[in-house]
Write a protein that holds these residues in place. Sequence first.
Motif, PDB file in Angstrom:
ATOM      1  N   VAL A  42      -5.300  -4.243  -2.661  1.00  0.00           N
ATOM      2  CA  VAL A  42      -4.572  -4.279  -1.388  1.00  0.00           C
ATOM      3  C   VAL A  42      -5.533  -4.035  -0.227  1.00  0.00           C
ATOM      4  N   VAL A  43      -6.405  -3.054  -0.379  1.00  0.00           N
ATOM      5  CA  VAL A  43      -7.373  -2.755   0.679  1.00  0.00           C
ATOM      6  C   VAL A  43      -8.310  -3.941   0.906  1.00  0.00           C
ATOM      7  N   ARG A  44      -8.718  -4.601  -0.168  1.00  0.00           N
ATOM      8  CA  ARG A  44      -9.568  -5.790  -0.020  1.00  0.00           C
ATOM      9  C   ARG A  44      -8.858  -6.857   0.816  1.00  0.00           C
TER      10      ARG A  44
ATOM     11  N   TYR B  74       0.815  -1.207   0.000  1.00  0.00           N
ATOM     12  CA  TYR B  74       0.000   0.000   0.000  1.00  0.00           C
ATOM     13  C   TYR B  74       0.857   1.269   0.000  1.00  0.00           C
ATOM     14  N   VAL B  75       1.875   1.279   0.839  1.00  0.00           N
ATOM     15  CA  VAL B  75       2.654   2.496   1.079  1.00  0.00           C
ATOM     16  C   VAL B  75       3.776   2.709   0.062  1.00  0.00           C
ATOM     17  N   LEU B  76       4.510   1.669  -0.264  1.00  0.00           N
ATOM     18  CA  LEU B  76       5.803   1.837  -0.937  1.00  0.00           C
ATOM     19  C   LEU B  76       5.748   2.398  -2.359  1.00  0.00           C
ATOM     20  N   PRO B  77       4.767   2.060  -3.192  1.00  0.00           N
ATOM     21  CA  PRO B  77       4.794   2.658  -4.531  1.00  0.00           C
ATOM     22  C   PRO B  77       4.842   4.185  -4.505  1.00  0.00           C
ATOM     23  N   LEU B  78       3.957   4.809  -3.742  1.00  0.00           N
ATOM     24  CA  LEU B  78       3.980   6.271  -3.655  1.00  0.00           C
ATOM     25  C   LEU B  78       5.174   6.750  -2.849  1.00  0.00           C
ATOM     26  N   ALA B  79       5.490   6.079  -1.747  1.00  0.00           N
ATOM     27  CA  ALA B  79       6.607   6.510  -0.901  1.00  0.00           C
ATOM     28  C   ALA B  79       7.922   6.501  -1.660  1.00  0.00           C
ATOM     29  N   THR B  80       8.158   5.466  -2.449  1.00  0.00           N
ATOM     30  CA  THR B  80       9.394   5.376  -3.227  1.00  0.00           C
ATOM     31  C   THR B  80       9.491   6.517  -4.220  1.00  0.00           C
ATOM     32  N   THR B  81       8.358   6.858  -4.830  1.00  0.00           N
ATOM     33  CA  THR B  81       8.323   7.970  -5.788  1.00  0.00           C
ATOM     34  C   THR B  81       8.617   9.292  -5.102  1.00  0.00           C
TER      35      THR B  81
END
Length: 203
Positions: free
Chosen positions: A132-134, A87-94
């Motif tokens: 992911v939320v599901r 949930y977090v890493l795709p945006l966080a990495t960007t």
Amino acid sequence: MTEDVRTKILLAAERLFAERGVEHVSMRQIGERAGQRNNSAVQYHFGDKSGLIQALYDLRLLPLNAARHRMIAELDVPDSRELAGAYVLPLATTVVAANGSSCYARFLDRYLGRGRDFEPFDDRHGSGSREVVRQMSELMDGIGPGVREERLRMVQVLTIRTLADLEYRLDNRQIDSTAADLTVSALVEAVSVLLEAPTDVRG
């Protein structure tokens, strides 16, 4: 050249939206920030503000959605930490890689995080996060549906607000990449705790 102009306009809009809010930014101001002498440049490329926001979703969310799907595909029976990472890493990495040059997390925080109506995502943009939320919801099947829904909302708010703040600190050179990585790790840990912690709350 046309794509360069479109990207300049999108990045200018993203920053202005993050700074002032979508409703307080005109198409003309976006064109001026993007260095466009023609007052109709933004309308020419995107039609209206709704079209511009959809194009901004394409620019930012399509690669994030693809990255999230890749992470999900690599998981067998994911635990709370793995789902938190997906949930977090795709945006966080960007955010960390941009080192302050992007305003997308701040745009999300201002646009999506304040209870306003917003331009809807479609499956190209949000299918990965919804999956992911599901799976997060399934992981919390021992918790009442009301509490589960509240925790999932907390996951969204905590993630967007923390990454918006991280993006701001990177932009203003208040934090370096090592400290930024620490923030991201702490965020993943906090989200995983929300998913696995027991509760005495009924609902």
